[in-house]
Design a protein around this motif. Structure first.
Motif, PDB file in Angstrom:
ATOM      1  N   ILE A 146      -6.999  10.244  30.378  1.00 11.59           N
ATOM      2  CA  ILE A 146      -7.224  11.017  29.167  1.00 11.59           C
ATOM      3  C   ILE A 146      -6.124  10.772  28.132  1.00 11.59           C
ATOM      4  O   ILE A 146      -6.387  10.764  26.922  1.00 11.59           O
ATOM      5  N   LYS A 147      -4.888  10.543  28.590  1.00  8.89           N
ATOM      6  CA  LYS A 147      -3.801  10.280  27.637  1.00  8.89           C
ATOM      7  C   LYS A 147      -4.041   8.996  26.865  1.00  8.89           C
ATOM      8  O   LYS A 147      -3.759   8.917  25.669  1.00  8.89           O
ATOM      9  N   THR A 148      -4.572   7.987  27.526  1.00 11.47           N
ATOM     10  CA  THR A 148      -4.870   6.726  26.852  1.00 11.47           C
ATOM     11  C   THR A 148      -5.971   6.908  25.819  1.00 11.47           C
ATOM     12  O   THR A 148      -5.883   6.372  24.710  1.00 11.47           O
ATOM     13  N   TRP A 149      -7.003   7.668  26.174  1.00 12.56           N
ATOM     14  CA  TRP A 149      -8.085   7.935  25.221  1.00 12.56           C
ATOM     15  C   TRP A 149      -7.574   8.720  24.021  1.00 12.56           C
ATOM     16  O   TRP A 149      -7.965   8.444  22.878  1.00 12.56           O
ATOM     17  N   LEU A 150      -6.734   9.698  24.263  1.00 15.95           N
ATOM     18  CA  LEU A 150      -6.191  10.485  23.157  1.00 15.95           C
ATOM     19  C   LEU A 150      -5.300   9.636  22.258  1.00 15.95           C
ATOM     20  O   LEU A 150      -5.352   9.754  21.028  1.00 15.95           O
ATOM     21  N   ALA A 151      -4.492   8.764  22.849  1.00 14.97           N
ATOM     22  CA  ALA A 151      -3.635   7.890  22.047  1.00 14.97           C
ATOM     23  C   ALA A 151      -4.474   6.911  21.236  1.00 14.97           C
ATOM     24  O   ALA A 151      -4.181   6.657  20.055  1.00 14.97           O
ATOM     25  N   ALA A 152      -5.525   6.358  21.831  1.00 17.30           N
ATOM     26  CA  ALA A 152      -6.407   5.447  21.094  1.00 17.30           C
ATOM     27  C   ALA A 152      -7.125   6.184  19.967  1.00 17.30           C
ATOM     28  O   ALA A 152      -7.266   5.645  18.852  1.00 17.30           O
ATOM     29  N   SER A 153      -7.558   7.402  20.226  1.00 18.26           N
ATOM     30  CA  SER A 153      -8.202   8.204  19.187  1.00 18.26           C
ATOM     31  C   SER A 153      -7.231   8.511  18.062  1.00 18.26           C
ATOM     32  O   SER A 153      -7.592   8.480  16.880  1.00 18.26           O
ATOM     33  N   LEU A 154      -5.994   8.798  18.413  1.00 18.17           N
ATOM     34  CA  LEU A 154      -4.961   9.075  17.421  1.00 18.17           C
ATOM     35  C   LEU A 154      -4.739   7.871  16.511  1.00 18.17           C
ATOM     36  O   LEU A 154      -4.671   8.010  15.289  1.00 18.17           O
ATOM     37  N   ILE A 155      -4.676   6.698  17.095  1.00 21.84           N
ATOM     38  CA  ILE A 155      -4.472   5.475  16.309  1.00 21.84           C
ATOM     39  C   ILE A 155      -5.681   5.197  15.430  1.00 21.84           C
ATOM     40  O   ILE A 155      -5.532   4.837  14.248  1.00 21.84           O
ATOM     41  N   CYS A 156      -6.876   5.378  15.951  1.00 18.05           N
ATOM     42  CA  CYS A 156      -8.096   5.130  15.160  1.00 18.05           C
ATOM     43  C   CYS A 156      -8.223   6.099  13.990  1.00 18.05           C
ATOM     44  O   CYS A 156      -8.554   5.680  12.866  1.00 18.05           O
ATOM     45  N   VAL A 157      -7.962   7.369  14.224  1.00 20.30           N
ATOM     46  CA  VAL A 157      -8.051   8.357  13.142  1.00 20.30           C
ATOM     47  C   VAL A 157      -6.998   8.074  12.082  1.00 20.30           C
ATOM     48  O   VAL A 157      -7.278   8.136  10.874  1.00 20.30           O
ATOM     49  N   ALA A 158      -5.779   7.719  12.496  1.00 22.54           N
ATOM     50  CA  ALA A 158      -4.726   7.400  11.530  1.00 22.54           C
ATOM     51  C   ALA A 158      -5.077   6.156  10.720  1.00 22.54           C
ATOM     52  O   ALA A 158      -4.850   6.112   9.507  1.00 22.54           O
ATOM     53  N   ALA A 159      -5.653   5.146  11.368  1.00 22.18           N
ATOM     54  CA  ALA A 159      -6.032   3.921  10.653  1.00 22.18           C
ATOM     55  C   ALA A 159      -7.169   4.182   9.665  1.00 22.18           C
ATOM     56  O   ALA A 159      -7.130   3.692   8.527  1.00 22.18           O
ATOM     57  N   MET A 160      -8.158   4.961  10.063  1.00 25.46           N
ATOM     58  CA  MET A 160      -9.261   5.269   9.144  1.00 25.46           C
ATOM     59  C   MET A 160      -8.776   6.125   7.978  1.00 25.46           C
ATOM     60  O   MET A 160      -9.187   5.915   6.832  1.00 25.46           O
ATOM     61  N   SER A 161      -7.887   7.067   8.247  1.00 24.64           N
ATOM     62  CA  SER A 161      -7.331   7.892   7.176  1.00 24.64           C
ATOM     63  C   SER A 161      -6.504   7.051   6.208  1.00 24.64           C
ATOM     64  O   SER A 161      -6.573   7.237   4.986  1.00 24.64           O
ATOM     65  N   ALA A 162      -5.724   6.118   6.741  1.00 35.05           N
ATOM     66  CA  ALA A 162      -4.937   5.233   5.875  1.00 35.05           C
ATOM     67  C   ALA A 162      -5.834   4.346   5.033  1.00 35.05           C
ATOM     68  O   ALA A 162      -5.545   4.085   3.860  1.00 35.05           O
ATOM     69  N   LEU A 163      -6.946   3.901   5.606  1.00 40.50           N
ATOM     70  CA  LEU A 163      -7.906   3.095   4.853  1.00 40.50           C
ATOM     71  C   LEU A 163      -8.498   3.899   3.697  1.00 40.50           C
ATOM     72  O   LEU A 163      -8.587   3.407   2.566  1.00 40.50           O
ATOM     73  N   VAL A 164      -8.865   5.144   3.954  1.00 40.77           N
ATOM     74  CA  VAL A 164      -9.422   6.000   2.897  1.00 40.77           C
ATOM     75  C   VAL A 164      -8.360   6.274   1.832  1.00 40.77           C
ATOM     76  O   VAL A 164      -8.647   6.219   0.632  1.00 40.77           O
ATOM     77  N   ASP A 165      -7.122   6.561   2.260  1.00 39.51           N
ATOM     78  CA  ASP A 165      -6.046   6.783   1.297  1.00 39.51           C
ATOM     79  C   ASP A 165      -5.824   5.545   0.431  1.00 39.51           C
ATOM     80  O   ASP A 165      -5.623   5.645  -0.783  1.00 39.51           O
ATOM     81  N   GLY A 166      -5.860   4.375   1.056  1.00 38.71           N
ATOM     82  CA  GLY A 166      -5.700   3.134   0.301  1.00 38.71           C
ATOM     83  C   GLY A 166      -6.831   2.897  -0.683  1.00 38.71           C
ATOM     84  O   GLY A 166      -6.604   2.453  -1.810  1.00 38.71           O
ATOM     85  N   LEU A 167      -8.054   3.190  -0.274  1.00 36.40           N
ATOM     86  CA  LEU A 167      -9.189   3.026  -1.183  1.00 36.40           C
ATOM     87  C   LEU A 167      -9.117   3.984  -2.362  1.00 36.40           C
ATOM     88  O   LEU A 167      -9.412   3.595  -3.501  1.00 36.40           O
ATOM     89  N   PHE A 168      -8.725   5.229  -2.124  1.00 39.56           N
ATOM     90  CA  PHE A 168      -8.564   6.182  -3.219  1.00 39.56           C
ATOM     91  C   PHE A 168      -7.457   5.729  -4.171  1.00 39.56           C
ATOM     92  O   PHE A 168      -7.597   5.840  -5.386  1.00 39.56           O
ATOM     93  N   PHE A 169      -6.355   5.232  -3.614  1.00 35.02           N
ATOM     94  CA  PHE A 169      -5.257   4.753  -4.453  1.00 35.02           C
ATOM     95  C   PHE A 169      -5.691   3.542  -5.272  1.00 35.02           C
ATOM     96  O   PHE A 169      -5.351   3.419  -6.449  1.00 35.02           O
ATOM     97  N   TRP A 170      -6.433   2.640  -4.658  1.00 33.84           N
ATOM     98  CA  TRP A 170      -6.898   1.434  -5.336  1.00 33.84           C
ATOM     99  C   TRP A 170      -7.818   1.769  -6.503  1.00 33.84           C
ATOM    100  O   TRP A 170      -7.784   1.122  -7.540  1.00 33.84           O
ATOM    101  N   ARG A 171      -8.641   2.797  -6.335  1.00 35.57           N
ATOM    102  CA  ARG A 171      -9.574   3.210  -7.389  1.00 35.57           C
ATOM    103  C   ARG A 171      -8.908   4.110  -8.429  1.00 35.57           C
ATOM    104  O   ARG A 171      -9.542   4.510  -9.396  1.00 35.57           O
ATOM    105  N   GLY A 172      -7.640   4.447  -8.239  1.00 33.75           N
ATOM    106  CA  GLY A 172      -6.923   5.248  -9.221  1.00 33.75           C
ATOM    107  C   GLY A 172      -7.112   6.737  -9.068  1.00 33.75           C
ATOM    108  O   GLY A 172      -6.836   7.495 -10.000  1.00 33.75           O
ATOM    109  N   ILE A 173      -7.569   7.184  -7.927  1.00 30.57           N
ATOM    110  CA  ILE A 173      -7.738   8.609  -7.668  1.00 30.57           C
ATOM    111  C   ILE A 173      -6.506   9.058  -6.886  1.00 30.57           C
ATOM    112  O   ILE A 173      -6.353   8.732  -5.716  1.00 30.57           O
ATOM    113  N   TYR A 174      -5.632   9.802  -7.541  1.00 29.99           N
ATOM    114  CA  TYR A 174      -4.357  10.143  -6.915  1.00 29.99           C
ATOM    115  C   TYR A 174      -4.369  11.509  -6.248  1.00 29.99           C
ATOM    116  O   TYR A 174      -3.418  11.874  -5.596  1.00 29.99           O
TER     117      TYR A 174
END
Length: 121
Positions: free
Chosen positions: A3-31
């Protein structure tokens, strides 16, 4: 996989998807901070709390009071470095830096995009 491995993988995936969304908002000029980023931060905190609970079962030297779950939900941020230091010593500080890096991944993506834009002008 445990379960710890699944939670760590989920943590990394959620952080990566959130960073992608943050980057897309920044790229489009939505601060403004989008609702999805606030949701992702809450989900990251919950995943870290769940990881601590799952990890503590492997470390019986850390005592758990009867209201441990509530205390962990309220004081997870100051408890995380203490718990990692108590269970892993210096390796725990590296793990704590990794957790902080995951929380700051969206900022680092925006900073990299800003640096690329400034250097290309």
């Amino acid at each position: 996989m445990n379960i710890k491995t699944w939670l760590a993988a989920s943590l990394i995936c959620v952080a990566a998807m959130s960073a992608l969304v943050d980057g897309l908002f920044f790229w489009r000029g939505i601060y403004a901070r989008p609702v999805t980023a606030a949701f992702a931060d809450t989900l990251l905190a919950l995943l870290i709390i769940m990881w601590i609970v799952a990890d503590q079962r492997d470390h019986p030297q850390v005592e758990r009071p009867f209201d441990y779950g509530f205390l962990l939900m309220v004081f997870w941020l100051p408890y995380l470095p203490y718990y990692l230091w108590r269970t892993r010593r210096f390796a725990g500080l590296g793990l704590f830096a990794g957790f902080l890096g995951l929380f700051s991944l969206g900022f680092f993506v925006q900073l990299a995009m800003w640096a690329i834009l400034v250097l290309n002008k």
